[in-house]
Write a protein that holds these residues in place. Structure first.
Motif, PDB file in Angstrom:
ATOM      1  N   GLN A   7       5.529 -13.756   3.508  1.00 31.19           N
ATOM      2  CA  GLN A   7       4.880 -12.482   3.175  1.00 31.19           C
ATOM      3  C   GLN A   7       5.449 -11.911   1.877  1.00 31.19           C
ATOM      4  N   GLY A  72      -0.947  -7.722 -11.087  1.00 30.46           N
ATOM      5  CA  GLY A  72      -0.669  -7.965  -9.670  1.00 30.46           C
ATOM      6  C   GLY A  72      -1.378  -6.921  -8.841  1.00 30.46           C
ATOM      7  N   ALA A  73      -1.084  -6.911  -7.559  1.00 27.01           N
ATOM      8  CA  ALA A  73      -1.775  -5.971  -6.679  1.00 27.01           C
ATOM      9  C   ALA A  73      -1.258  -4.549  -6.838  1.00 27.01           C
ATOM     10  N   THR A  74       0.022  -4.395  -7.149  1.00 24.07           N
ATOM     11  CA  THR A  74       0.561  -3.038  -7.320  1.00 24.07           C
ATOM     12  C   THR A  74      -0.229  -2.308  -8.407  1.00 24.07           C
ATOM     13  N   ILE A  77      -3.803  -1.507  -7.184  1.00 20.68           N
ATOM     14  CA  ILE A  77      -3.830  -0.395  -6.218  1.00 20.68           C
ATOM     15  C   ILE A  77      -3.619   0.941  -6.929  1.00 20.68           C
ATOM     16  N   HIS A  99       1.270  -0.793   2.275  1.00 19.44           N
ATOM     17  CA  HIS A  99       2.392  -1.269   1.455  1.00 19.44           C
ATOM     18  C   HIS A  99       2.876  -0.115   0.569  1.00 19.44           C
ATOM     19  N   MET A 137      -5.424  -1.280   4.359  1.00 20.59           N
ATOM     20  CA  MET A 137      -5.102  -2.682   4.062  1.00 20.59           C
ATOM     21  C   MET A 137      -5.784  -3.604   5.069  1.00 20.59           C
ATOM     22  N   ASN A 141       1.637  -6.383   5.783  1.00 24.27           N
ATOM     23  CA  ASN A 141       2.626  -7.347   5.291  1.00 24.27           C
ATOM     24  C   ASN A 141       3.857  -7.442   6.180  1.00 24.27           C
ATOM     25  N   ASP A 166      -6.399  -3.050   0.291  1.00 23.63           N
ATOM     26  CA  ASP A 166      -5.328  -3.932  -0.177  1.00 23.63           C
ATOM     27  C   ASP A 166      -5.455  -5.198   0.671  1.00 23.63           C
ATOM     28  N   VAL A 168      -4.180  -8.156  -0.025  1.00 27.65           N
ATOM     29  CA  VAL A 168      -3.176  -9.131  -0.477  1.00 27.65           C
ATOM     30  C   VAL A 168      -2.807 -10.181   0.574  1.00 27.65           C
ATOM     31  N   GLN A 169      -2.532  -9.724   1.795  1.00 31.77           N
ATOM     32  CA  GLN A 169      -2.007 -10.658   2.798  1.00 31.77           C
ATOM     33  C   GLN A 169      -3.104 -11.393   3.568  1.00 31.77           C
ATOM     34  N   THR A 186      -3.558 -10.506  -5.144  1.00 27.66           N
ATOM     35  CA  THR A 186      -2.505 -11.020  -6.020  1.00 27.66           C
ATOM     36  C   THR A 186      -2.367 -12.521  -5.811  1.00 27.66           C
ATOM     37  N   HIS A 188       0.454 -14.510  -6.104  1.00 23.14           N
ATOM     38  CA  HIS A 188       1.685 -15.158  -5.625  1.00 23.14           C
ATOM     39  C   HIS A 188       1.806 -15.248  -4.107  1.00 23.14           C
ATOM     40  N   LYS A 189       0.864 -14.629  -3.392  1.00 29.45           N
ATOM     41  CA  LYS A 189       0.878 -14.796  -1.930  1.00 29.45           C
ATOM     42  C   LYS A 189       0.000 -15.973  -1.507  1.00 29.45           C
TER      43      LYS A 189
END
Ligand code: PLP
Length: 363
Positions: A7, A72-74, A77, A99, A137, A141, A166, A168-169, A186, A188-189
């Motif tokens: 995660q 990235g996601a940050t 968002i 998150h 989300m 996460n 979100d 992401v996960q 993002t 990198h996940k």
């Protein structure tokens, strides 16, 4: 290292790395270093690679939207919440288990938080202020719970507002539901590189630009686009699409293996097959000092909460919002696995964790 922190981030897929290499050209290694905004052949080739990757990433998202690459996601968002709130002069609200990237925005915008139950599920609120910009989300996460995003979108739309998801996960691991107006993802996940993500915006929804300058990304997010990162993201997304079912079967098998070995531990959050991503196991055991466990089982990489929170010494806001006491939260650990985790690796990690627990007098 026995890596059980999927995660937090995931290893780069060999296919993603291979896709990146041509765009990291040095002197004498070809012209892949060109700026994708340049109007000669090498620049146009880089721009074309960016568009291929955009399609690969967009293929994992609902149809009827446009995709802007971000760091990235940050960033995605923050962009969606701050810019939408300012543009629409609207109230904001979001799930208490978001998150930190969303929670911190909600905090600065005086947003309301929707409560979560002890299973880690957020109920759709009965009352939503007119025009609310909401954040919900898809997969949490920390505890892996899957939220009813489409229902949130319906409720927010009925109140005349807009929903940010979100994702992401969940991205690349499950179908992303229709309904949200903004979706943050993002790379990198999903075994792509770090430092690249995207914001998806539903067609017809207005959002002011994030950055002005050279008018890249249709003028929405100025700044030179990084073809290597984008190509790696695209390749990772294409691979995730291809392997989504096989990956899901694999993580479910690892879930069974782990839960079988950890019968004496309590699982934080729901265990319903449809409500929880099987690559996340957040567990606690009375009497365990999780920080000590982390240092005693030092060959295992796992987390005490969220990666962002675990260095801070603060207990997880997610576990606390679910009603766990501070002591229960401090005796909780998060294990996460995925595509490249082998059964042997997981078994060895569990051996090490259980041996470390034994040092604390627990069998
Ligand atoms: N949202 C969730 C649910 C995450 O797990 C993460 C990763 O830590 C983020 C947002 C932030 O993503 P990024 O690292 O791309 O900024």
């Amino acid at each position: 290292m026995l890596y059980l922190d999927y995660q937090a981030t995931t290893p780069l897929a060999p296919e993603a790395r291979a896709a990146m290499m041509p765009w990291l050209a040095g002197p004498g290694e070809g012209d892949g270093f060109a700026n994708p905004a340049s109007n000669y052949r090498a620049g146009r080739a880089a721009a074309a690679a960016v568009e291929v990757a955009r399609d690969q990433v967009a293929a994992l998202l609902p149809s009827g939207g446009r995709l802007y690459f971000t760091s990235g996601a940050t960033e995605a968002i923050n962009w969606a919440l701050f810019a939408a709130q300012r543009h629409y002069s609207a109230p904001v609200a979001g799930a208490a288990i978001e998150h930190a990237a969303a929670i911190q925005c909600l905090d600065r915008l005086n947003g309301a938080l929707w409560p979560v139950n002890q299973d880690g599920m957020v109920a759709v609120p009965n009352e939503i202020a007119p025009g609310t910009i909401g954040a919900c989300m898809l997969v949490n996460n920390e505890v892996g719970t899957i939220q009813p995003v489409a229902m949130f979108a319906d409720a927010i739309h009925a109140a005349g507002g807009l929903l940010l998801c979100d994702a992401v996960q969940g991205f690349g691991r499950m179908v992303i539901p229709n309904g949200p107006d903004f979706i943050a993802v993002t790379a990198h996940k999903i075994h792509g590189p770090k430092g690249i993500g995207a914001l998806w915006v539903k067609d017809g929804v207005h959002l002011p630009p994030l950055l002005v300058g050279g008018a890249q990304e249709e003028g929405m997010r100025s700044g030179t686009v990084a073809p290597a990162l984008v190509a790696g993201f695209g390749a990772a997304a294409a691979l995730a699409a291809e392997r989504m079912d096989a990956d899901a079967v694999h993580v479910a098998r690892l879930w069974d293996l782990a839960t079988d070995r950890l019968k004496d531990w309590t699982i934080n959050g729901t265990t319903g097959a449809d409500d929880r991503y099987r690559g996340n196991l957040n567990i606690r055991r009375e009497g365990i000092n999780a920080t000590r466990l982390l240092s005693d089982a030092r060959e295992v990489a796992f987390s005490l909460g969220s990666a962002c929170g675990s260095g801070s010494g603060k207990v997880s806001h997610v576990l606390r919002a679910m009603g766990l006491s501070e002591a229960q939260a401090r005796s909780s650990i998060r294990l996460g696995w995925g595509r490249y985790t082998t059964e042997a690796e997981l078994s060895a990690a569990l051996d090490a964790l259980l041996a470390a627990a034994k040092l604390q007098g627990l069998n």
